[in-house]
Design a protein around this motif. Structure first.
Motif, PDB file in Angstrom:
ATOM      1  N   GLY A  11       0.879  -1.003   0.133  1.00 48.07           N
ATOM      2  CA  GLY A  11       0.045  -0.082  -0.048  1.00 48.07           C
ATOM      3  C   GLY A  11       0.881   1.513   0.121  1.00 48.07           C
ATOM      4  O   GLY A  11       0.307   2.286   0.285  1.00 48.07           O
ATOM      5  N   VAL A  12       2.116   1.148  -0.297  1.00 47.88           N
ATOM      6  CA  VAL A  12       3.066   2.324  -0.161  1.00 47.88           C
ATOM      7  C   VAL A  12       3.074   2.901  -1.743  1.00 47.88           C
ATOM      8  O   VAL A  12       3.401   2.041  -2.644  1.00 47.88           O
ATOM      9  N   GLU A  13       3.122   4.165  -1.745  1.00 45.78           N
ATOM     10  CA  GLU A  13       3.294   4.765  -3.137  1.00 45.78           C
ATOM     11  C   GLU A  13       4.924   4.406  -3.579  1.00 45.78           C
ATOM     12  O   GLU A  13       5.727   4.476  -3.056  1.00 45.78           O
ATOM     13  N   THR A  14       4.765   4.229  -4.837  1.00 43.96           N
ATOM     14  CA  THR A  14       6.399   3.933  -5.574  1.00 43.96           C
ATOM     15  C   THR A  14       6.781   5.269  -6.031  1.00 43.96           C
ATOM     16  O   THR A  14       6.136   6.114  -6.022  1.00 43.96           O
ATOM     17  N   THR A  15       8.026   5.126  -6.206  1.00 37.44           N
ATOM     18  CA  THR A  15       8.824   6.342  -6.771  1.00 37.44           C
ATOM     19  C   THR A  15       8.511   6.687  -8.412  1.00 37.44           C
ATOM     20  O   THR A  15       8.920   7.912  -8.758  1.00 37.44           O
ATOM     21  N   GLY A  16       7.853   5.724  -8.856  1.00 37.72           N
ATOM     22  CA  GLY A  16       7.777   5.827 -10.572  1.00 37.72           C
ATOM     23  C   GLY A  16       8.908   5.176 -11.138  1.00 37.72           C
ATOM     24  O   GLY A  16       8.944   5.181 -12.499  1.00 37.72           O
ATOM     25  N   HIS A  17       9.873   4.756 -10.476  1.00 35.54           N
ATOM     26  CA  HIS A  17      11.057   4.026 -11.084  1.00 35.54           C
ATOM     27  C   HIS A  17      10.705   2.707 -11.297  1.00 35.54           C
ATOM     28  O   HIS A  17      10.457   1.869 -10.345  1.00 35.54           O
ATOM     29  N   GLU A  18      11.102   2.004 -12.484  1.00 34.80           N
ATOM     30  CA  GLU A  18      10.950   0.747 -12.760  1.00 34.80           C
ATOM     31  C   GLU A  18      12.008  -0.041 -13.428  1.00 34.80           C
ATOM     32  O   GLU A  18      12.631   0.567 -14.416  1.00 34.80           O
ATOM     33  N   TRP A  19      12.463  -0.970 -13.004  1.00 33.93           N
ATOM     34  CA  TRP A  19      13.574  -2.086 -13.767  1.00 33.93           C
ATOM     35  C   TRP A  19      13.077  -3.193 -13.892  1.00 33.93           C
ATOM     36  O   TRP A  19      13.086  -3.907 -12.917  1.00 33.93           O
ATOM     37  N   ASP A  20      12.865  -3.863 -15.092  1.00 32.06           N
ATOM     38  CA  ASP A  20      12.567  -5.118 -15.458  1.00 32.06           C
ATOM     39  C   ASP A  20      11.333  -5.418 -14.819  1.00 32.06           C
ATOM     40  O   ASP A  20      11.408  -6.783 -14.007  1.00 32.06           O
ATOM     41  N   GLY A  21      10.509  -4.824 -14.571  1.00 31.43           N
ATOM     42  CA  GLY A  21       9.089  -5.024 -13.929  1.00 31.43           C
ATOM     43  C   GLY A  21       9.143  -4.836 -12.338  1.00 31.43           C
ATOM     44  O   GLY A  21       8.454  -5.035 -11.542  1.00 31.43           O
ATOM     45  N   ILE A  22      10.252  -4.462 -11.964  1.00 26.96           N
ATOM     46  CA  ILE A  22      10.341  -4.197 -10.449  1.00 26.96           C
ATOM     47  C   ILE A  22      10.429  -2.586 -10.171  1.00 26.96           C
ATOM     48  O   ILE A  22      11.001  -1.826 -10.768  1.00 26.96           O
ATOM     49  N   ARG A  23       9.402  -2.231  -9.241  1.00 26.23           N
ATOM     50  CA  ARG A  23       9.342  -0.804  -8.900  1.00 26.23           C
ATOM     51  C   ARG A  23      10.099  -0.493  -7.295  1.00 26.23           C
ATOM     52  O   ARG A  23      10.084  -1.585  -6.617  1.00 26.23           O
ATOM     53  N   GLU A  24      10.418   0.756  -7.130  1.00 28.72           N
ATOM     54  CA  GLU A  24      10.765   1.045  -5.957  1.00 28.72           C
ATOM     55  C   GLU A  24      10.121   1.711  -5.064  1.00 28.72           C
ATOM     56  O   GLU A  24       8.945   2.798  -5.440  1.00 28.72           O
ATOM     57  N   LEU A  25       9.788   1.125  -3.850  1.00 30.06           N
ATOM     58  CA  LEU A  25       8.799   1.816  -2.896  1.00 30.06           C
ATOM     59  C   LEU A  25       9.424   3.182  -2.400  1.00 30.06           C
ATOM     60  O   LEU A  25      10.754   3.461  -2.378  1.00 30.06           O
ATOM     61  N   ASN A  26       8.538   4.094  -2.145  1.00 26.83           N
ATOM     62  CA  ASN A  26       8.975   5.541  -1.881  1.00 26.83           C
ATOM     63  C   ASN A  26       8.854   5.648  -0.289  1.00 26.83           C
ATOM     64  O   ASN A  26       7.876   6.138   0.371  1.00 26.83           O
ATOM     65  N   ASN A  27       9.810   4.680   0.524  1.00 30.03           N
ATOM     66  CA  ASN A  27       9.780   4.779   1.944  1.00 30.03           C
ATOM     67  C   ASN A  27      10.638   5.883   2.545  1.00 30.03           C
ATOM     68  O   ASN A  27      11.897   5.892   2.328  1.00 30.03           O
ATOM     69  N   PRO A  28      10.125   6.970   3.031  1.00 33.72           N
ATOM     70  CA  PRO A  28      10.955   7.823   3.509  1.00 33.72           C
ATOM     71  C   PRO A  28      11.817   7.503   4.777  1.00 33.72           C
ATOM     72  O   PRO A  28      11.423   6.549   5.524  1.00 33.72           O
ATOM     73  N   LEU A  29      12.835   8.182   4.843  1.00 29.39           N
ATOM     74  CA  LEU A  29      13.668   7.881   6.170  1.00 29.39           C
ATOM     75  C   LEU A  29      13.001   8.204   7.348  1.00 29.39           C
ATOM     76  O   LEU A  29      12.052   9.079   7.482  1.00 29.39           O
ATOM     77  N   PRO A  30      13.087   7.581   8.513  1.00 26.98           N
ATOM     78  CA  PRO A  30      12.609   7.840   9.838  1.00 26.98           C
ATOM     79  C   PRO A  30      12.846   9.265  10.238  1.00 26.98           C
ATOM     80  O   PRO A  30      13.824   9.817  10.066  1.00 26.98           O
ATOM     81  N   LYS A  31      11.765   9.840  10.992  1.00 27.19           N
ATOM     82  CA  LYS A  31      11.975  11.015  11.623  1.00 27.19           C
ATOM     83  C   LYS A  31      13.113  11.179  12.449  1.00 27.19           C
ATOM     84  O   LYS A  31      14.151  12.331  12.369  1.00 27.19           O
ATOM     85  N   TRP A  32      13.453  10.274  13.285  1.00 21.58           N
ATOM     86  CA  TRP A  32      14.628  10.247  14.308  1.00 21.58           C
ATOM     87  C   TRP A  32      16.032  10.494  13.488  1.00 21.58           C
ATOM     88  O   TRP A  32      16.911  11.141  13.669  1.00 21.58           O
ATOM     89  N   TRP A  33      15.978   9.726  12.186  1.00 17.66           N
ATOM     90  CA  TRP A  33      17.063   9.716  11.449  1.00 17.66           C
ATOM     91  C   TRP A  33      17.427  11.151  10.930  1.00 17.66           C
ATOM     92  O   TRP A  33      18.458  11.648  11.034  1.00 17.66           O
TER      93      TRP A  33
END
Length: 293
Positions: A11-33
């Motif tokens: 249910g996480v939005e992707t970055t829009g990048h795709e390689w051979d059918g593999i999409r990159e999730l747009n997981n932001p860094l934790p706030k504490w980091w």
């Protein structure tokens, strides 16, 4: 063209990048980091202001920003060293004033002297004699009992104070070996014969006739310092030639080189550089290495 969409599994939005059918999730860094990262940036600028940090060039050369608190690790070390020196000042004064034999007989003073001597040896003597006093070509091994000028406490102390062939000290040990070839005192043939005779002193000669001729040359030119049979003389600083110990090498080529061009190794006179307590500590340390007499 990249298109963003939500991943069906997470249910996480992707970055829009795709390689051979593999999409990159747009997981932001934790706030504490993120906050920690920003804090390190702030800390960095604060450190530059408070502590010594940036080098810069002036008309007098390179220097660095001192920081508002003026902290220097070197000052901390110097204060610590001063405290150590103050704590042992009384004992070091005793070492400076007492005869070497009395210092050696006092376990507490001897322990301090050996420690101080080892440190002084590493700072001043190791570059030539080696960190373990093992020596090298042209620099004597101090661990054995082969001594050019003598290995008693008094001998070692005198050598340390006045040095060897050190022009700045009038009492330096100052005997030299002449350059018999370079100065034209002996012919090349005579030098080769002398080398053959010297080799015969340790049963390594290959030409008995040349060794016999060399013995005559040795008697007229070398005996005065090296003695009959090449036994050497500590009073003159002339090494023994009838042993397997060689300062500059004992093969035929090295012996010919020594006779042809002479040897004039030097050692600084430490009497004008180190205080008496340190010199006595060095004396006791060198004497304790195993070859002291």
């Amino acid at each position: 063209m990249s298109e963003k969409h939500k991943d069906d599994v997470t249910g996480v939005e992707t970055t829009g990048h795709e390689w051979d059918g593999i999409r990159e999730l747009n997981n932001p860094l934790p706030k504490w980091w993120i906050y920690t990262f920003y804090a390190t940036i702030v800390w960095c600028f604060a450190y530059w202001v408070v502590m010594p940090a940036w080098p810069y060039l002036t008309t007098e050369g390179w220097t660095y920003t001192k920081g508002v608190i003026g902290y220097e690790q070197r000052n901390v070390v110097m204060r610590e060293l001063a405290a150590v020196n103050e704590s042992r000042a009384g004992a070091m004064q005793q070492i400076a004033e007492l005869p070497l034999t009395e210092v050696a007989a006092d376990p507490a003073l001897m322990e301090l002297a050996l420690g101080a001597g080892k440190a002084a040896f590493g700072d001043n003597c190791a570059p030539c004699h080696g960190s373990g006093a093992q020596g090298s070509k042209g620099f004597p091994n101090l661990n054995d009992d082969n001594w050019i000028w003598g290995g008693t406490l008094d001998d070692i102390h005198y050598t340390l104070v006045h040095g060897i062939r050190w022009e700045a000290d009038a009492d330096t040990r100052n005997n030299i070996m002449m350059a018999y070839g370079r100065d034209g005192l002996l012919t090349r043939a005579e030098i080769a014969d002398v080398a053959e005779y010297v080799l015969s002193l340790t049963d390594r000669a290959e030409n008995a006739e040349a060794a016999a001729r060399g013995e005559e040359v040795f008697a007229s030119q070398c005996v005065a310092c090296h003695g009959e049979g090449g036994v050497g003389s500590r009073e003159l600083g002339a090494p023994a030639l009838n042993t397997a110990v060689w300062l500059y090498g004992g093969d035929r080529a090295s012996i010919i080189e020594s006779v042809s061009n002479g040897r004039r190794g030097t050692m600084p006179a430490w009497g004008g550089r180190l205080d008496e307590a340190t010199i006595k500590s060095l004396t006791l340390f060198v004497h304790s290495l195993g070859g002291g007499e």
